[in-house]
Design a protein around this motif. Structure first.
Motif, short mmCIF file in Angstrom:
data_model
loop_
_atom_site.label_atom_id
_atom_site.label_comp_id
_atom_site.label_asym_id
_atom_site.label_seq_id
_atom_site.Cartn_x
_atom_site.Cartn_y
_atom_site.Cartn_z
N LEU A 140 0.94 -1.34 -0.13
CA LEU A 140 0.23 0.09 -0.11
C LEU A 140 0.96 1.03 0.07
O LEU A 140 0.69 2.18 -0.81
CB LEU A 140 -0.99 -0.02 1.38
CG LEU A 140 -2.17 1.06 1.11
CD1 LEU A 140 -2.80 0.94 -0.02
CD2 LEU A 140 -2.88 0.83 2.48
N PRO A 141 1.93 1.46 0.93
CA PRO A 141 2.73 2.65 0.89
C PRO A 141 3.41 2.75 -0.45
O PRO A 141 3.73 3.94 -1.06
CB PRO A 141 3.68 2.51 2.14
CG PRO A 141 2.89 1.54 3.09
CD PRO A 141 2.09 0.58 2.13
N SER A 142 3.81 1.71 -0.95
CA SER A 142 4.84 1.58 -2.37
C SER A 142 3.63 2.22 -3.20
O SER A 142 4.09 3.00 -4.32
CB SER A 142 5.19 0.15 -2.56
OG SER A 142 6.01 -0.36 -1.67
N VAL A 143 2.45 1.79 -3.61
CA VAL A 143 1.39 2.06 -4.41
C VAL A 143 1.39 3.41 -4.48
O VAL A 143 1.22 4.43 -5.22
CB VAL A 143 0.30 1.37 -4.54
CG1 VAL A 143 -0.86 1.77 -5.39
CG2 VAL A 143 0.46 -0.18 -4.84
N PHE A 144 1.17 3.95 -3.18
CA PHE A 144 0.79 5.39 -2.71
C PHE A 144 2.02 6.45 -3.27
O PHE A 144 1.89 7.26 -3.80
CB PHE A 144 0.50 5.57 -1.20
CG PHE A 144 0.13 7.02 -0.88
CD1 PHE A 144 -1.22 7.56 -1.25
CD2 PHE A 144 0.75 7.78 0.14
CE1 PHE A 144 -1.17 8.77 -1.02
CE2 PHE A 144 0.96 8.83 0.23
CZ PHE A 144 -0.41 9.77 -0.07
N ILE A 145 3.31 5.71 -3.15
CA ILE A 145 4.49 6.57 -3.64
C ILE A 145 4.41 6.78 -4.83
O ILE A 145 4.81 7.84 -5.63
CB ILE A 145 5.73 6.04 -2.87
CG1 ILE A 145 5.72 6.31 -1.44
CG2 ILE A 145 7.05 6.67 -3.44
CD1 ILE A 145 6.87 5.68 -0.62
N LEU A 146 4.08 5.65 -5.61
CA LEU A 146 4.33 5.59 -7.10
C LEU A 146 3.07 6.67 -7.76
O LEU A 146 3.30 7.35 -8.69
CB LEU A 146 4.13 4.23 -7.64
CG LEU A 146 5.27 3.37 -7.41
CD1 LEU A 146 4.53 1.99 -7.97
CD2 LEU A 146 6.29 3.82 -8.49
N LEU A 147 1.78 6.64 -7.05
CA LEU A 147 0.89 7.70 -7.43
C LEU A 147 1.26 9.09 -7.30
O LEU A 147 0.97 9.81 -8.17
CB LEU A 147 -0.32 7.39 -6.74
CG LEU A 147 -1.31 6.22 -7.29
CD1 LEU A 147 -2.42 5.83 -6.21
CD2 LEU A 147 -1.50 6.04 -8.77
N LEU A 148 1.87 9.22 -6.30
CA LEU A 148 2.22 10.74 -5.69
C LEU A 148 3.20 11.18 -6.96
O LEU A 148 3.52 12.04 -7.23
CB LEU A 148 2.90 10.91 -4.35
CG LEU A 148 1.72 11.06 -3.45
CD1 LEU A 148 2.23 11.00 -2.02
CD2 LEU A 148 0.77 12.28 -3.57
N GLY A 149 4.31 10.23 -7.17
CA GLY A 149 5.37 10.52 -8.10
C GLY A 149 4.58 10.94 -9.50
O GLY A 149 5.32 11.39 -10.21
N GLY A 150 3.69 10.16 -9.73
CA GLY A 150 2.99 10.44 -11.05
C GLY A 150 2.52 11.85 -11.36
O GLY A 150 2.51 12.36 -12.30
#
Length: 127
Positions: A5-15
Motif C-alpha cells: 500500500l505505501p509503495s503504490v501510494f508513493i508511485l501515485l504521488l510520483g506520477g
C-alpha cells in the motif's frame, strides 16, 4: 500487504510531480475591465463626496427585460452599469442623481431600470 500500500501510494504521488503549466483562455485585460466598476465609489442619498471634486460628465446605466422569461430589470444592475461608465471616464466616484424602475411594458422591454449620475474625480475617498 503492509508494504504494498505505501509503495503504490508513493508511485501515485510520483506520477503527479512534473513540469506542468496552466494555460487559460482568460484575457487579463478583460478581467480588469470586468472589475473596474469596483474602483468607483457610489455617492447616493445622505452619502456625499467630501472635499473638492471635478465633474467628468454625466453617465447612465440601463437594463431591460426583453421577454417574460428573462430576469427582471434591476436598479442595482443599472447602478453597476453607471459605475462602469464612470470608470470609462477615468472617474473614481459616482454621484447618483436618480434611479428609476419602469415596470410598464413597452415595445422593446417588459421592464426597464435606469440610473443617471455624475462621474467625478475626488481627492478624498470616503469609506
Amino acid at each position: 500487504m503492509k508494504y504494498l500500500l505505501p509503495s503504490v501510494f508513493i508511485l501515485l504521488l510520483g506520477g503527479c510531480a512534473g513540469e506542468y503549466t496552466f494555460n487559460s483562455n482568460l484575457d487579463s485585460d478583460a478581467i480588469n475591465d470586468y472589475f473596474k466598476a469596483s474602483d468607483v465609489t457610489v455617492y447616493e442619498g445622505t452619502l456625499q463626496p467630501v472635499g473638492p471634486f471635478e465633474v467628468k460628465g454625466m453617465v447612465e446605466g440601463e437594463t431591460c427585460q426583453v421577454s417574460e422569461n428573462d430576469a427582471p430589470a434591476s436598479v442595482s444592475e443599472a447602478r453597476t452599469l453607471a459605475r462602469r461608465a464612470a470608470a470609462d471616464k477615468q472617474a473614481n466616484g459616482l454621484v447618483i442623481k436618480n434611479c428609476l424602475l419602469i415596470e410598464e411594458a413597452s415595445q422593446n422591454c417588459v421592464s426597464r431600470a435606469l440610473c443617471v449620475g455624475q462621474a467625478i474625480v475626488t481627492t478624498n475617498i470616503q469609506q
